[in-house]
Design a protein around this motif. Sequence first.
Motif, PDB file in Angstrom:
ATOM      1  N   SER A   1       0.850  -1.191   0.000  1.00 44.10           N
ATOM      2  CA  SER A   1       0.000   0.000   0.000  1.00 44.10           C
ATOM      3  C   SER A   1       0.880   1.234   0.000  1.00 44.10           C
ATOM      4  CB  SER A   1      -0.861   0.053   1.273  1.00 44.10           C
ATOM      5  OG  SER A   1      -1.658  -1.081   1.381  1.00 44.10           O
ATOM      6  N   VAL A   2       0.378   2.295  -0.622  1.00 41.45           N
ATOM      7  CA  VAL A   2       1.070   3.579  -0.573  1.00 41.45           C
ATOM      8  C   VAL A   2       0.883   4.134   0.837  1.00 41.45           C
ATOM      9  CG1 VAL A   2       1.180   5.930  -1.495  1.00 41.45           C
ATOM     10  CG2 VAL A   2       0.641   4.009  -3.029  1.00 41.45           C
ATOM     11  N   THR A   3       1.986   4.414   1.513  1.00 39.81           N
ATOM     12  CA  THR A   3       1.883   4.969   2.868  1.00 39.81           C
ATOM     13  C   THR A   3       2.330   6.421   2.936  1.00 39.81           C
ATOM     14  OG1 THR A   3       4.009   3.947   3.384  1.00 39.81           O
ATOM     15  CG2 THR A   3       2.027   2.778   4.108  1.00 39.81           C
ATOM     16  N   GLU A   4       3.196   6.841   2.019  1.00 43.95           N
ATOM     17  CA  GLU A   4       3.634   8.234   1.977  1.00 43.95           C
ATOM     18  C   GLU A   4       3.857   8.616   0.525  1.00 43.95           C
ATOM     19  OE1 GLU A   4       6.949   9.155   4.625  1.00 43.95           O
ATOM     20  OE2 GLU A   4       6.432   7.380   5.813  1.00 43.95           O
ATOM     21  N   TYR A   5       3.500   9.857   0.215  1.00 41.06           N
ATOM     22  CA  TYR A   5       3.706  10.354  -1.145  1.00 41.06           C
ATOM     23  C   TYR A   5       3.995  11.847  -1.093  1.00 41.06           C
ATOM     24  CZ  TYR A   5       2.586  11.737  -5.947  1.00 41.06           C
ATOM     25  OH  TYR A   5       2.627  12.269  -7.211  1.00 41.06           O
ATOM     26  N   GLU A   6       5.150  12.229  -1.602  1.00 38.85           N
ATOM     27  CA  GLU A   6       5.526  13.628  -1.732  1.00 38.85           C
ATOM     28  C   GLU A   6       5.626  13.909  -3.226  1.00 38.85           C
ATOM     29  OE1 GLU A   6       8.977  14.796   0.624  1.00 38.85           O
ATOM     30  OE2 GLU A   6       8.625  12.997   1.858  1.00 38.85           O
ATOM     31  N   TYR A   7       4.695  14.694  -3.725  1.00 34.85           N
ATOM     32  CA  TYR A   7       4.592  14.982  -5.146  1.00 34.85           C
ATOM     33  C   TYR A   7       5.952  15.373  -5.739  1.00 34.85           C
ATOM     34  CZ  TYR A   7       2.850  17.090  -9.446  1.00 34.85           C
ATOM     35  OH  TYR A   7       2.625  17.402 -10.752  1.00 34.85           O
ATOM     36  N   GLY A   8       6.334  14.693  -6.799  1.00 27.68           N
ATOM     37  CA  GLY A   8       7.571  15.025  -7.503  1.00 27.68           C
ATOM     38  C   GLY A   8       8.847  14.641  -6.791  1.00 27.68           C
TER      39      GLY A   8
ATOM     40  N   ARG B   1       8.970  11.696  -3.786  1.00 30.85           N
ATOM     41  CA  ARG B   1       9.112  10.410  -3.099  1.00 30.85           C
ATOM     42  C   ARG B   1       7.772   9.701  -3.002  1.00 30.85           C
ATOM     43  NH1 ARG B   1       9.246   8.499   2.618  1.00 30.85           N
ATOM     44  NH2 ARG B   1       8.213  10.423   3.194  1.00 30.85           N
ATOM     45  N   VAL B   2       7.846   8.364  -3.112  1.00 29.66           N
ATOM     46  CA  VAL B   2       6.685   7.530  -2.823  1.00 29.66           C
ATOM     47  C   VAL B   2       7.175   6.319  -2.029  1.00 29.66           C
ATOM     48  CG1 VAL B   2       6.778   6.302  -5.042  1.00 29.66           C
ATOM     49  CG2 VAL B   2       4.643   6.353  -3.755  1.00 29.66           C
ATOM     50  N   ARG B   3       6.466   6.047  -0.932  1.00 33.21           N
ATOM     51  CA  ARG B   3       6.818   4.906  -0.073  1.00 33.21           C
ATOM     52  C   ARG B   3       5.633   3.950  -0.036  1.00 33.21           C
ATOM     53  NH1 ARG B   3       9.496   5.124   5.865  1.00 33.21           N
ATOM     54  NH2 ARG B   3      11.235   5.721   4.519  1.00 33.21           N
ATOM     55  N   PHE B   4       5.965   2.672  -0.161  1.00 32.98           N
ATOM     56  CA  PHE B   4       4.986   1.601  -0.115  1.00 32.98           C
ATOM     57  C   PHE B   4       5.313   0.692   1.066  1.00 32.98           C
ATOM     58  CE2 PHE B   4       5.978   2.681  -4.512  1.00 32.98           C
ATOM     59  CZ  PHE B   4       4.746   2.883  -5.097  1.00 32.98           C
ATOM     60  N   SER B   5       4.318   0.323   1.864  1.00 33.89           N
ATOM     61  CA  SER B   5       4.500  -0.645   2.946  1.00 33.89           C
ATOM     62  C   SER B   5       3.960  -1.988   2.474  1.00 33.89           C
ATOM     63  CB  SER B   5       3.778  -0.208   4.209  1.00 33.89           C
ATOM     64  OG  SER B   5       4.431   0.924   4.752  1.00 33.89           O
ATOM     65  N   PHE B   6       4.742  -3.027   2.703  1.00 33.39           N
ATOM     66  CA  PHE B   6       4.346  -4.362   2.273  1.00 33.39           C
ATOM     67  C   PHE B   6       3.138  -4.848   3.054  1.00 33.39           C
ATOM     68  CE2 PHE B   6       8.896  -4.285   1.204  1.00 33.39           C
ATOM     69  CZ  PHE B   6       8.812  -4.598  -0.142  1.00 33.39           C
ATOM     70  N   ASP B   7       2.228  -5.520   2.357  1.00 33.72           N
ATOM     71  CA  ASP B   7       1.103  -6.175   3.015  1.00 33.72           C
ATOM     72  C   ASP B   7       1.619  -7.400   3.757  1.00 33.72           C
ATOM     73  OD1 ASP B   7      -0.451  -4.279   1.788  1.00 33.72           O
ATOM     74  OD2 ASP B   7      -1.545  -5.686   0.516  1.00 33.72           O
ATOM     75  N   ARG B   8       0.949  -7.761   4.793  1.00 38.42           N
ATOM     76  CA  ARG B   8       1.375  -8.883   5.636  1.00 38.42           C
ATOM     77  C   ARG B   8       1.573 -10.165   4.840  1.00 38.42           C
ATOM     78  NH1 ARG B   8       2.960 -10.240  10.174  1.00 38.42           N
ATOM     79  NH2 ARG B   8       2.329 -12.119  11.268  1.00 38.42           N
ATOM     80  N   GLU B   9       0.673 -10.461   3.887  1.00 40.83           N
ATOM     81  CA  GLU B   9       0.765 -11.717   3.142  1.00 40.83           C
ATOM     82  C   GLU B   9       1.984 -11.785   2.215  1.00 40.83           C
ATOM     83  OE1 GLU B   9      -2.326  -9.339   0.679  1.00 40.83           O
ATOM     84  OE2 GLU B   9      -1.960  -9.646   2.806  1.00 40.83           O
ATOM     85  N   THR B  10       2.637 -10.669   1.979  1.00 38.70           N
ATOM     86  CA  THR B  10       3.845 -10.679   1.151  1.00 38.70           C
ATOM     87  C   THR B  10       4.985 -11.381   1.878  1.00 38.70           C
ATOM     88  OG1 THR B  10       3.187  -8.740  -0.107  1.00 38.70           O
ATOM     89  CG2 THR B  10       5.543  -9.182   0.001  1.00 38.70           C
ATOM     90  N   GLY B  11       4.994 -11.333   3.200  1.00 37.24           N
ATOM     91  CA  GLY B  11       6.044 -11.990   3.963  1.00 37.24           C
ATOM     92  C   GLY B  11       7.226 -11.094   4.289  1.00 37.24           C
ATOM     93  N   ILE B  12       7.029  -9.784   4.183  1.00 34.96           N
ATOM     94  CA  ILE B  12       8.069  -8.821   4.549  1.00 34.96           C
ATOM     95  C   ILE B  12       7.436  -7.757   5.434  1.00 34.96           C
ATOM     96  CG2 ILE B  12       9.756  -7.116   3.734  1.00 34.96           C
ATOM     97  CD1 ILE B  12       9.784  -8.611   1.033  1.00 34.96           C
ATOM     98  N   ASP B  13       8.011  -7.542   6.589  1.00 36.18           N
ATOM     99  CA  ASP B  13       7.598  -6.429   7.436  1.00 36.18           C
ATOM    100  C   ASP B  13       8.524  -5.272   7.095  1.00 36.18           C
ATOM    101  OD1 ASP B  13       5.652  -7.909   8.836  1.00 36.18           O
ATOM    102  OD2 ASP B  13       7.159  -8.692  10.220  1.00 36.18           O
ATOM    103  N   GLY B  14       7.990  -4.269   6.415  1.00 36.59           N
ATOM    104  CA  GLY B  14       8.832  -3.145   6.032  1.00 36.59           C
ATOM    105  C   GLY B  14       8.247  -2.386   4.856  1.00 36.59           C
ATOM    106  N   TYR B  15       9.117  -1.711   4.127  1.00 34.13           N
ATOM    107  CA  TYR B  15       8.671  -0.828   3.046  1.00 34.13           C
ATOM    108  C   TYR B  15       9.672  -0.850   1.894  1.00 34.13           C
ATOM    109  CZ  TYR B  15      12.274   2.454   4.532  1.00 34.13           C
ATOM    110  OH  TYR B  15      13.486   3.030   4.846  1.00 34.13           O
ATOM    111  N   HIS B  16       9.220  -0.289   0.784  1.00 37.78           N
ATOM    112  CA  HIS B  16      10.143   0.068  -0.293  1.00 37.78           C
ATOM    113  C   HIS B  16       9.720   1.440  -0.797  1.00 37.78           C
ATOM    114  CE1 HIS B  16       7.926  -0.779  -4.184  1.00 37.78           C
ATOM    115  NE2 HIS B  16       7.151  -1.401  -3.336  1.00 37.78           N
ATOM    116  N   GLU B  17      10.696   2.183  -1.308  1.00 35.30           N
ATOM    117  CA  GLU B  17      10.374   3.534  -1.764  1.00 35.30           C
ATOM    118  C   GLU B  17      11.271   3.974  -2.904  1.00 35.30           C
ATOM    119  OE1 GLU B  17      10.740   6.401   1.407  1.00 35.30           O
ATOM    120  OE2 GLU B  17      12.894   6.545   1.187  1.00 35.30           O
ATOM    121  N   PHE B  18      10.758   4.935  -3.659  1.00 39.78           N
ATOM    122  CA  PHE B  18      11.520   5.641  -4.681  1.00 39.78           C
ATOM    123  C   PHE B  18      11.694   7.068  -4.200  1.00 39.78           C
ATOM    124  CE2 PHE B  18       9.431   2.306  -7.136  1.00 39.78           C
ATOM    125  CZ  PHE B  18      10.490   1.814  -7.874  1.00 39.78           C
TER     126      PHE B  18
END
Length: 173
Positions: free
Chosen positions: A59-66, A68-85
């Motif tokens: 899910s998108v958890t943070e978004y700064e226009y132009g 940064r975008v941060r995504f938090s993994f859903d529980r069923e993915t098997g990762i507790d954490g995030y990925h971002e650009f």
Amino acid sequence: MQNIQHRLIDAPADGLGALLDRVATGDDPLWPAPAWPPLILDAGLAPGSRGGHGPIRYSVTEYEYGRRVRFSFDRETGIDGYHEFLVTAEGPGRCRLTHTIDGAPRGRMRLLWPLAIRWLHEALVHDLFDNAERAATGRLGGRPARWSPWVRLLRRTLGARPRRGRDTSLRRP
């Protein structure tokens, strides 16, 4: 686990940021589809939007226009954490695009991440960086990203094949 990849791009940060803002849209110039499963979000880059690519759900958890975008993994993915650009200025007419994964694998992902997912993920991100550089500058400054023999084997073994067209519907595997 932490995985950080970045590329310096000879383009203004504002220009690359505008390209980042189009991720998961019908005219997304960055995501390397159809070679990889498309990135699909049910409500675009708005916080709370859910989706993912292939079996990786987040899910998108943070978004700064132009910037940064941060995504938090859903529980069923098997990762507790995030990925971002993240797009940062590195001087006049030059910027850095960074992709970060930070998290703790759980369950079967503790085995899948180091054996397969990490390598597939890195190949996807390097393809995305190539697209970002081409879209921002009109050319690729170096050699295009190449998939390692391991990535090619994993893709063949897992049945990952390039797809035709771009599917924009939200599907859960």
